[in-house]
Design a protein around this motif. Structure first.
Motif, mmCIF file in Angstrom:
data_model
loop_
_atom_site.group_PDB
_atom_site.id
_atom_site.type_symbol
_atom_site.label_atom_id
_atom_site.label_comp_id
_atom_site.label_asym_id
_atom_site.label_seq_id
_atom_site.Cartn_x
_atom_site.Cartn_y
_atom_site.Cartn_z
ATOM 1 N N ALA A 88 0.832 -1.207 0.000
ATOM 2 C CA ALA A 88 0.000 0.000 0.000
ATOM 3 C C ALA A 88 0.867 1.258 0.000
ATOM 4 C CB ALA A 88 -0.935 -0.002 1.197
ATOM 5 N N ASN A 89 1.597 1.445 -1.086
ATOM 6 C CA ASN A 89 2.451 2.615 -1.258
ATOM 7 C C ASN A 89 1.705 3.601 -2.151
ATOM 8 O OD1 ASN A 89 4.423 4.387 -2.510
ATOM 9 N ND2 ASN A 89 6.028 3.057 -1.692
ATOM 10 N N ALA A 90 1.246 4.702 -1.577
ATOM 11 C CA ALA A 90 0.386 5.633 -2.310
ATOM 12 C C ALA A 90 1.056 6.191 -3.563
ATOM 13 C CB ALA A 90 -0.044 6.777 -1.383
ATOM 14 N N ALA A 91 2.341 6.555 -3.436
ATOM 15 C CA ALA A 91 3.049 7.122 -4.593
ATOM 16 C C ALA A 91 3.195 6.080 -5.692
ATOM 17 C CB ALA A 91 4.412 7.649 -4.163
ATOM 18 N N GLY A 92 3.559 4.869 -5.302
ATOM 19 C CA GLY A 92 3.726 3.805 -6.284
ATOM 20 C C GLY A 92 2.427 3.474 -6.996
ATOM 21 N N ILE A 93 1.332 3.391 -6.245
ATOM 22 C CA ILE A 93 0.030 3.058 -6.828
ATOM 23 C C ILE A 93 -0.430 4.178 -7.763
ATOM 24 C CG2 ILE A 93 -2.404 2.637 -6.311
ATOM 25 C CD1 ILE A 93 -1.419 1.199 -3.730
ATOM 26 N N ALA A 94 -0.174 5.424 -7.388
ATOM 27 C CA ALA A 94 -0.515 6.554 -8.267
ATOM 28 C C ALA A 94 0.254 6.457 -9.580
ATOM 29 C CB ALA A 94 -0.219 7.880 -7.565
ATOM 30 N N ASP A 95 1.519 6.047 -9.518
ATOM 31 C CA ASP A 95 2.329 5.883 -10.733
ATOM 32 C C ASP A 95 1.768 4.775 -11.627
ATOM 33 O OD1 ASP A 95 4.087 7.880 -9.983
ATOM 34 O OD2 ASP A 95 5.591 6.509 -9.147
ATOM 35 N N VAL A 96 1.346 3.677 -11.003
ATOM 36 C CA VAL A 96 0.767 2.562 -11.759
ATOM 37 C C VAL A 96 -0.472 3.033 -12.517
ATOM 38 C CG1 VAL A 96 -0.609 0.448 -11.463
ATOM 39 C CG2 VAL A 96 1.647 0.612 -10.423
ATOM 40 N N VAL A 97 -1.374 3.697 -11.815
ATOM 41 C CA VAL A 97 -2.633 4.124 -12.433
ATOM 42 C C VAL A 97 -2.379 5.161 -13.520
ATOM 43 C CG1 VAL A 97 -4.872 5.221 -12.013
ATOM 44 C CG2 VAL A 97 -3.989 3.502 -10.411
ATOM 45 N N LYS A 98 -1.455 6.080 -13.271
ATOM 46 C CA LYS A 98 -1.113 7.104 -14.274
ATOM 47 C C LYS A 98 -0.620 6.439 -15.556
ATOM 48 C CE LYS A 98 1.829 11.231 -14.820
ATOM 49 N NZ LYS A 98 2.830 10.813 -15.811
ATOM 50 N N GLN A 99 0.289 5.476 -15.423
ATOM 51 C CA GLN A 99 0.821 4.787 -16.603
ATOM 52 C C GLN A 99 -0.280 4.001 -17.327
ATOM 53 O OE1 GLN A 99 3.280 1.274 -16.128
ATOM 54 N NE2 GLN A 99 4.754 2.018 -17.652
ATOM 55 N N PRO A 144 1.205 -7.568 2.167
ATOM 56 C CA PRO A 144 0.897 -7.633 3.598
ATOM 57 C C PRO A 144 -0.247 -6.712 4.009
ATOM 58 C CG PRO A 144 2.908 -6.377 3.206
ATOM 59 C CD PRO A 144 2.525 -6.982 1.892
ATOM 60 N N ASP A 145 -0.502 -5.701 3.184
ATOM 61 C CA ASP A 145 -1.564 -4.727 3.472
ATOM 62 C C ASP A 145 -2.474 -4.620 2.243
ATOM 63 O OD1 ASP A 145 0.381 -3.651 1.856
ATOM 64 O OD2 ASP A 145 0.893 -1.999 3.203
ATOM 65 N N LYS A 146 -2.911 -5.782 1.769
ATOM 66 C CA LYS A 146 -3.698 -5.853 0.524
ATOM 67 C C LYS A 146 -4.934 -4.957 0.561
ATOM 68 C CE LYS A 146 -6.010 -9.284 -2.494
ATOM 69 N NZ LYS A 146 -7.435 -9.175 -2.162
ATOM 70 N N ALA A 147 -5.682 -4.991 1.642
ATOM 71 C CA ALA A 147 -6.909 -4.193 1.729
ATOM 72 C C ALA A 147 -6.613 -2.694 1.628
ATOM 73 C CB ALA A 147 -7.650 -4.500 3.029
ATOM 74 N N GLN A 148 -5.537 -2.256 2.274
ATOM 75 C CA GLN A 148 -5.167 -0.836 2.203
ATOM 76 C C GLN A 148 -4.725 -0.454 0.789
ATOM 77 O OE1 GLN A 148 -4.414 -3.050 4.643
ATOM 78 N NE2 GLN A 148 -3.542 -2.005 6.439
ATOM 79 N N ALA A 149 -3.986 -1.350 0.151
ATOM 80 C CA ALA A 149 -3.550 -1.106 -1.235
ATOM 81 C C ALA A 149 -4.768 -0.978 -2.143
ATOM 82 C CB ALA A 149 -2.644 -2.234 -1.705
ATOM 83 N N GLU A 150 -5.783 -1.820 -1.908
ATOM 84 C CA GLU A 150 -7.001 -1.758 -2.716
ATOM 85 C C GLU A 150 -7.754 -0.455 -2.499
ATOM 86 O OE1 GLU A 150 -7.661 -6.607 -2.904
ATOM 87 O OE2 GLU A 150 -8.559 -5.443 -1.271
ATOM 88 N N ALA A 151 -7.733 0.046 -1.288
ATOM 89 C CA ALA A 151 -8.412 1.319 -1.005
ATOM 90 C C ALA A 151 -7.751 2.470 -1.767
ATOM 91 C CB ALA A 151 -8.400 1.598 0.499
ATOM 92 N N ILE A 152 -6.427 2.495 -1.752
ATOM 93 C CA ILE A 152 -5.695 3.538 -2.495
ATOM 94 C C ILE A 152 -5.951 3.379 -3.994
ATOM 95 C CG2 ILE A 152 -3.413 4.470 -3.049
ATOM 96 C CD1 ILE A 152 -2.485 3.336 -0.278
ATOM 97 N N LEU A 153 -5.896 2.147 -4.469
ATOM 98 C CA LEU A 153 -6.096 1.876 -5.896
ATOM 99 C C LEU A 153 -7.482 2.330 -6.345
ATOM 100 C CD1 LEU A 153 -5.264 0.596 -8.594
ATOM 101 C CD2 LEU A 153 -6.129 -1.597 -7.719
ATOM 102 N N ARG A 154 -8.486 2.007 -5.570
ATOM 103 C CA ARG A 154 -9.851 2.392 -5.952
ATOM 104 C C ARG A 154 -9.979 3.896 -6.119
ATOM 105 N NH1 ARG A 154 -14.802 1.035 -1.936
ATOM 106 N NH2 ARG A 154 -13.684 2.609 -0.714
ATOM 107 N N GLU A 155 -9.410 4.654 -5.177
ATOM 108 C CA GLU A 155 -9.502 6.110 -5.272
ATOM 109 C C GLU A 155 -8.766 6.643 -6.491
ATOM 110 O OE1 GLU A 155 -11.672 7.803 -3.454
ATOM 111 O OE2 GLU A 155 -12.101 5.752 -2.803
ATOM 112 N N GLU A 156 -7.590 6.083 -6.782
ATOM 113 C CA GLU A 156 -6.817 6.531 -7.951
ATOM 114 C C GLU A 156 -7.550 6.188 -9.248
ATOM 115 O OE1 GLU A 156 -4.124 8.385 -8.191
ATOM 116 O OE2 GLU A 156 -3.895 8.555 -6.014
#
Length: 302
Positions: free
Chosen positions: A155-166, A192-204
């Protein structure tokens, strides 16, 4: 002054893909995943000596699946193909064209070239050289859409934002070519924090979708930790369909998890082909495939 005509997806395929019941068969094993897929199918590495022979063997396996009498449009909505498959034929007809014209199954093309090393807890896609040419060839063969995969490991917010942007940047090129992109930001089931990663991903993803013009994309996601977590994505007017990958879950568990998420449909690869073997008789092969298809279909329409 003449204006350039805007390319748009095939309306018949778009109607079917967006509205019909069924699931998506992921038959897009690439160079990196083919040896493992062949081994699971009972074909050892000693059976081939180079990439071309390897791809010949995996195409034989794919052909056996696609031509099976149980592989029908009543349960199979679409099939994702590897780029190499786009240059191959089934019964003398280009594979993508065979799927649509002979089976009524929507052809989709995997376009990513694999993943970069992990950075910021994510793996972005490698560059995709010659993408415009690939998309033009795909369209010429009647392909409806594309699939492009990234992976999120935490659940790395910066990393997930980069994924969605690309993902959205690649999607724009696909849309311009008159095809429908399937964005696939996979969240690892080992995170290890799959649910949190999904929350960030959904918003992005919601931010990216809200910024789209009058077009539609599809999404392919890991089955969420919390049931119905992606309901807002499924209902979004810019989303044609939301697909789920099995992500390493065994088929039974993946199907059970999927069934608890109405509107989410399967796009399984390994879980679909589980139990199939080159040494099976046609009767055994078709019975095993039929069992897989039925289980995944029921979970997708639950």
């Amino acid at each position: 002054m003449s204006t350039e005509q805007k390319l748009t997806p095939d309306p018949q395929q778009a109607e079917r893909f967006s509205n019909d019941p069924g699931f998506v068969a992921a038959l897009d094993q690439s160079g990196g995943s083919t040896p493992k897929a062949l081994k699971a199918y009972g074909v050892e590495e000693s059976a081939y000596s180079n990439h071309e022979e390897m791809f010949d063997l995996i195409h034989e396996a794919r052909t056996r699946v696609i031509t099976s009498p149980v592989f029908t449009k009543e349960r199979i909505l679409a099939a994702i193909l590897f780029e190499n498959t786009l240059d191959r034929e089934i019964e003398g007809i280009n594979t993508a064209e065979y799927l649509w014209k002979n089976k009524g199954i929507v052809p989709i093309l995997k376009i990513d070239k694999g993943l970069l090393p992990t950075d910021n807890d994510v793996q972005l896609m490698k560059d995709i050289p010659g993408l415009a040419e690939t998309l033009a060839k795909a369209r010429a063969h009647g392909v409806f859409g594309t699939k492009e995969r990234s992976v999120i490991h935490a659940a790395n917010a910066a990393g997930i934002a980069d994924v969605v942007k690309q993902q959205f940047e690649v999607a724009e090129e696909v849309i311009a070519a008159g095809l429908v992109p399937i964005l696939e930001p996979e969240v690892s089931i080992e995170a290890p924090d799959k649910a949190q990663a999904e929350a960030i991903l959904r918003e992005e993803l919601l931010k990216g979708l809200d910024a789209l013009g009058d077009v539609q994309v599809s999404l392919k996601v890991t089955i969420p930790t919390e049931d119905n977590f992606y309901a807002e994505l499924i209902a979004h007017p810019r989303v044609a369909r939301v697909l789920a990958l099995s992500g390493g879950y065994e088929r039974d568990e993946a199907a059970q998890r999927l069934a608890r998420n109405p509107g989410l449909i399967a796009s399984f690869s390994r879980a679909l082909l589980e139990g199939l073997s080159a040494g099976q008789s046609d009767e055994e092969f078709n019975a095993t495939l039929n069992h897989s298809i039925e289980e995944i279909y029921k979970a997708s329409v639950a």
